[in-house]
Design a protein around this motif. Structure first.
Motif, PDB file in Angstrom:
ATOM      1  N   GLY A 191       9.435   2.266 -14.072  1.00 46.75           N
ATOM      2  CA  GLY A 191       9.313   3.591 -13.374  1.00 46.75           C
ATOM      3  C   GLY A 191       9.243   3.479 -12.003  1.00 46.75           C
ATOM      4  N   ASN A 192       8.551   2.362 -11.489  1.00 43.68           N
ATOM      5  CA  ASN A 192       8.361   2.251 -10.011  1.00 43.68           C
ATOM      6  C   ASN A 192       9.158   0.697  -9.526  1.00 43.68           C
ATOM      7  N   ASP A 193      10.358   0.832  -9.949  1.00 38.77           N
ATOM      8  CA  ASP A 193      11.107  -0.209  -9.881  1.00 38.77           C
ATOM      9  C   ASP A 193      11.384  -0.733  -8.431  1.00 38.77           C
ATOM     10  N   ASP A 194      11.741   0.278  -7.425  1.00 41.25           N
ATOM     11  CA  ASP A 194      11.717  -0.004  -6.096  1.00 41.25           C
ATOM     12  C   ASP A 194      10.423  -0.842  -5.430  1.00 41.25           C
ATOM     13  N   GLN A 195       9.429  -0.839  -6.210  1.00 42.48           N
ATOM     14  CA  GLN A 195       8.320  -1.247  -5.609  1.00 42.48           C
ATOM     15  C   GLN A 195       7.979  -2.930  -6.112  1.00 42.48           C
ATOM     16  N   TYR A 196       9.107  -3.415  -6.859  1.00 42.75           N
ATOM     17  CA  TYR A 196       9.024  -4.840  -7.231  1.00 42.75           C
ATOM     18  C   TYR A 196      10.011  -5.618  -6.743  1.00 42.75           C
TER      19      TYR A 196
END
Length: 427
Positions: A124-129
């Motif tokens: 759900g927070n893919d842009d933070q990885y």
């Protein structure tokens, strides 16, 4: 046994559902009322069980309230050792005794997912990885966990003895010539720099820095083992030289070398050593002065490519509440809650924005882990990795003790790894 247990579990659920539908007349309204997917439709009576280590209980209790209110669920926190929980999942899951959510080391996710014990999820927070984070939780294109913590090896050094961190392995070699670190009782031996290279976890960064690797195709091809290629053998030769010509005999002891390093450091006889972030607490408790930095550059000019590890959140594949469990994974790994996680545990968060937040706290250990992680290699998370730990267990000891040449030791380890994989995984 496992398949049978799972089948009984499913049949039990089907039978129970049939009884509920019969009693309620089978209407659509009654079906919704009996749902356990969480949210308002569930009437707020859904319980989501989350199992965590003792050190995380207060953190989960602190942040769960807003999630419970938003999703109409009740969160029950269970305290249990992470590895104990993961070991129990194959039996607890089919019997209905497993929690909905737990944490897992990255290298366990692939096998647990492949075996059907944890559910496939979305980030759900893919842009933070970054790519390394995603690789840690992915197998065969399927994502089995939400990254939460990153770990890798770092360099500790004694600030009473060294003015600054060593920058290269040539600097470490100079430490080994310093009479301040001469080891009493073994003439010519020195403890200026130490590393637990009899442990493959610690050795791998050296091997990888010289061009060795565990599996091909970025750790996904178990038919290609690169621990005895030219670069790997060169790395083992370099490590063997330290064991034979510099380090005391105690460094060859696989079981006690860790204690030997700590003891020597606490006695002011070590300038620098390679260790994990988990070791900082014991040094702090002992009251010794230390600082932390990235591991020095190797003599070939390359980085020490230690394993990148850590842990993340996973969902039991036996859970009846996978939708709301997915919502928890998104919630617990968002920036706000990862910031709170760092404040509560001082463990380095996987979330990229939270890494910046953690770095801004000016904690030397945190900064060193984040910087070292940039050169880290994701630990393979395929089931065959288990055979590597066993097969490479004695690789450095055999070479260091003189039982075998570095080439023989590497070749024999790879042979054992390949034979074990073939026996256990070839269909």
């Amino acid at each position: 046994m496992k398949k049978t247990g799972w089948k009984k579990y499913v049949l039990g659920l089907v039978s129970a559902s049939a009884l509920v539908l019969a009693a309620c007349g089978g209407g659509e309204e009654s079906k919704d009322a009996g749902s356990k997917s969480g949210g308002e439709e569930a009437g707020g009576d859904t319980t989501l069980e989350i199992s965590v280590d003792k050190g995380y209980v207060d953190y989960v209790e602190d942040i769960k309230g807003a999630f419970e209110e938003e999703n109409g669920v009740k969160i029950e926190v269970t305290e249990r050792d992470m590895f104990e929980q993961l070991e129990a999942l194959p039996l607890d899951g089919p019997s209905g005794n497993a929690p909905d959510i737990m944490m897992s080391a990255y290298d366990r996710m692939g096998s647990l997912g492949q075996q059907g014990h944890i559910a496939e999820i979305t980030l759900g927070n893919d842009d933070q990885y970054d790519d390394t984070d995603r690789a840690q939780v992915t197998l065969d294109g399927k994502i089995y966990g939400a990254p939460s913590v990153i770990e890798t090896l770092v360099l500790y050094y004694n600030t009473d003895l060294l003015d600054e961190a060593p920058k290269t392995f040539a600097d470490l070699e100079e430490l080994a010539k310093d009479d301040r670190f001469a080891f009493e009782g073994e003439e010519g031996k020195n403890t200026g720099f130490l590393a637990k290279w009899t442990d493959f976890y610690f050795t791998y960064g050296l091997v990888a820095g010289y061009g060795g690797y565990v599996f091909g195709e970025n750790g996904t091809d178990p038919s290609d083992v690169g621990l005895n290629n030219e670069g790997a053998v060169e790395a083992i030769e370099y490590a063997t030289d330290w064991f034979k010509n510099t380090w005391p005999q105690g460094m060859q002891d696989v079981t006690s070398s860790d204690a030997f390093i700590t003891d020597q450091y606490l006695n002011g006889k070590v300038g620098a050593f390679i260790g994990g972030p988990w070791q900082a607490a014991s040094l702090k408790d002992a009251g010794v002065n230390y600082a932390v930095s990235t591991i020095p550059t190797l003599n070939n000019g390359e980085a020490y490519e230690a394993f990148g590890g850590g842990k993340g959140w996973v969902v039991s594949n036996y859970s009846e509440n996978k939708d709301v469990a997915q919502a928890w994974l998104d919630y617990v790994t968002n920036t706000e809650n990862q910031n709170k996680f760092y404040d509560a545990t001082n463990e380095v968060p996987a979330n990229q924005e939270s890494r910046v937040y953690a770095t801004d706290k000016n904690d030397e250990l945190t900064t060193a882990v984040i910087n070292q992680y940039k050169d880290a290699q994701p630990m393979p998370n395929i089931p065959e990795m288990a055979e590597v730990w066993t097969g490479a267990e004695n690789m450095l000891f055999d070479a260091a003790s003189g039982n075998k040449t570095p080439k023989e030791s590497a070749d024999d380890s790879v042979k054992l790894i390949k034979e074990s994989i073939e026996q256990k995984y070839t269909k």
